[in-house]
Write a protein that holds these residues in place. Structure first.
Motif, PDB file in Angstrom:
ATOM      1  N   ILE A 115       0.836  -1.204   0.000  1.00 36.63           N
ATOM      2  CA  ILE A 115       0.000   0.000   0.000  1.00 36.63           C
ATOM      3  C   ILE A 115       0.869   1.251   0.000  1.00 36.63           C
ATOM      4  N   ALA A 116       1.917   1.232   0.821  1.00 32.99           N
ATOM      5  CA  ALA A 116       2.797   2.401   0.926  1.00 32.99           C
ATOM      6  C   ALA A 116       3.481   2.713  -0.393  1.00 32.99           C
ATOM      7  N   ALA A 117       3.821   1.666  -1.141  1.00 35.27           N
ATOM      8  CA  ALA A 117       4.539   1.860  -2.406  1.00 35.27           C
ATOM      9  C   ALA A 117       3.703   2.630  -3.426  1.00 35.27           C
ATOM     10  N   GLN A 118       2.365   2.540  -3.316  1.00 36.79           N
ATOM     11  CA  GLN A 118       1.481   3.192  -4.286  1.00 36.79           C
ATOM     12  C   GLN A 118       0.806   4.455  -3.749  1.00 36.79           C
ATOM     13  N   SER A 119       0.989   4.749  -2.483  1.00 37.92           N
ATOM     14  CA  SER A 119       0.186   5.786  -1.838  1.00 37.92           C
ATOM     15  C   SER A 119       0.340   7.166  -2.471  1.00 37.92           C
ATOM     16  N   VAL A 120       1.551   7.641  -2.658  1.00 38.72           N
ATOM     17  CA  VAL A 120       1.765   8.983  -3.188  1.00 38.72           C
ATOM     18  C   VAL A 120       1.271   9.077  -4.628  1.00 38.72           C
ATOM     19  N   GLN A 121       1.541   8.035  -5.425  1.00 41.88           N
ATOM     20  CA  GLN A 121       1.099   8.045  -6.820  1.00 41.88           C
ATOM     21  C   GLN A 121      -0.416   8.078  -6.918  1.00 41.88           C
ATOM     22  N   ARG A 122      -1.103   7.266  -6.105  1.00 44.59           N
ATOM     23  CA  ARG A 122      -2.562   7.187  -6.188  1.00 44.59           C
ATOM     24  C   ARG A 122      -3.221   8.497  -5.756  1.00 44.59           C
ATOM     25  N   ILE A 123      -2.730   9.097  -4.678  1.00 43.13           N
ATOM     26  CA  ILE A 123      -3.350  10.342  -4.221  1.00 43.13           C
ATOM     27  C   ILE A 123      -3.052  11.480  -5.180  1.00 43.13           C
ATOM     28  N   SER A 124      -1.879  11.443  -5.826  1.00 40.85           N
ATOM     29  CA  SER A 124      -1.533  12.472  -6.810  1.00 40.85           C
ATOM     30  C   SER A 124      -2.416  12.353  -8.039  1.00 40.85           C
TER      31      SER A 124
END
Length: 293
Positions: free
Chosen positions: A84-93
């Protein structure tokens, strides 16, 4: 949790709305929590209904002035915090650039299962309210997460201490002994709450509280602490994980402290094995006392 969400929503609106509201203020909360990780109490399968209820209650209370909506950003296939952490910034952006609209106030909810520094940076850049569902913090306002708009949703250390003092005061239990487990991986939580509870009690009228920090792996040390504590008070506050608390209750029975004249209070920050679960206390702790204790 819904009451904290409600307060956070209103707080955001109060600092962004003009005095005279001429149109409905639109607010959207992007919930970026794991969908279903069994060991994580903030999973959406558990907290989703609370968020939905919070939005419904807020919209009813401020009908015609505020409209709060909840958007859940999750991937059911991700079952670990690392994934989840690996995708968090990309998904919210991606959500920000593809789904946001002008005139809407945005907030996001995150847990420990994200890139916390990255999410804090994004919240600061987008000027979003950041609601952090992590362990208890010293203050609700979380400047330390890297965002000036960060707010904790899991309570505060002082809040736990105050809650215990309120219980003691309600029953006129003004003399108490704090038994602090010093040899646990969760020691910072218990240590910090114990210090705040001890300091708060010393400043409050009528209270006399003593703090015993001990190695709970030593039966002899526990016996000495319980013997000393029972000479000072009849109320014991166990700042220990669930398994240790059950063990202490077993030993208390052996040491003659279960005759109805003593009170035992236990404190946990959340329902996790690392802290304690309700199931650990469903059976009578005196039924199966280990001969090795």
């Amino acid at each position: 949790m819904w009451s904290m969400l409600d307060l956070a929503s209103i707080w955001t609106l109060l600092i962004t709305m003009p005095v005279a509201v001429l149109s409905i203020m639109m607010m959207e909360i992007a919930v970026f929590l794991p969908y279903n990780i069994p060991s994580l109490p903030s999973s959406i399968v558990l907290t989703g209904p609370a968020f939905d209820l919070a939005a419904e209650n807020t919209n009813k209370m401020y009908h015609g002035q505020i409209n709060v909506s909840i958007t859940y950003l999750y991937n059911k296939e991700l079952m670990t915090c690392d994934g989840i952490a690996a995708q968090s910034v990309q998904r919210i952006s991606e959500y920000f650039y593809r789904n946001t609209t002008a005139g809407t106030c945005y907030a996001t909810v995150m847990s420990a299962c994200v890139d916390q520094s990255g999410m804090a940076s994004i919240a600061r850049e987008f000027d979003w309210l950041l609601l952090n569902v992590v362990g208890a913090r010293k203050s609700f306002l979380q400047d330390g997460v890297g965002s000036p708009t960060g707010i904790a949703l899991a309570g505060t250390l002082q809040g736990y201490a105050t809650a215990v003092l309120d219980i003691l005061a309600d029953f006129d239990w003004f003399h108490a002994s704090i038994i602090l487990e010093a040899n646990t991986t969760d020691a910072p939580f218990y240590r910090d709450v114990g210090k705040l509870l001890y300091d708060s009690a010393r400043e409050a009228p009528k209270f006399t509280v003593e703090l015993f920090s001990l190695d709970t792996t030593s039966r002899q040390t526990i016996k000495m602490a319980l013997d000393l504590a029972k000479e000072r008070s009849r109320v014991f506050i166990f700042l220990c994980v669930g398994k240790t608390t059950v063990r202490l209750l077993n030993l208390a029975e052996r040491f003659g402290l279960t005759n109805g004249e003593y009170v035992f209070v236990n404190l946990h920050s959340m329902q996790l094995e690392s802290y304690g679960t309700t199931a650990q206390f469903q059976k009578n702790p005196f039924d199966n006392v280990s001969k090795n204790n």
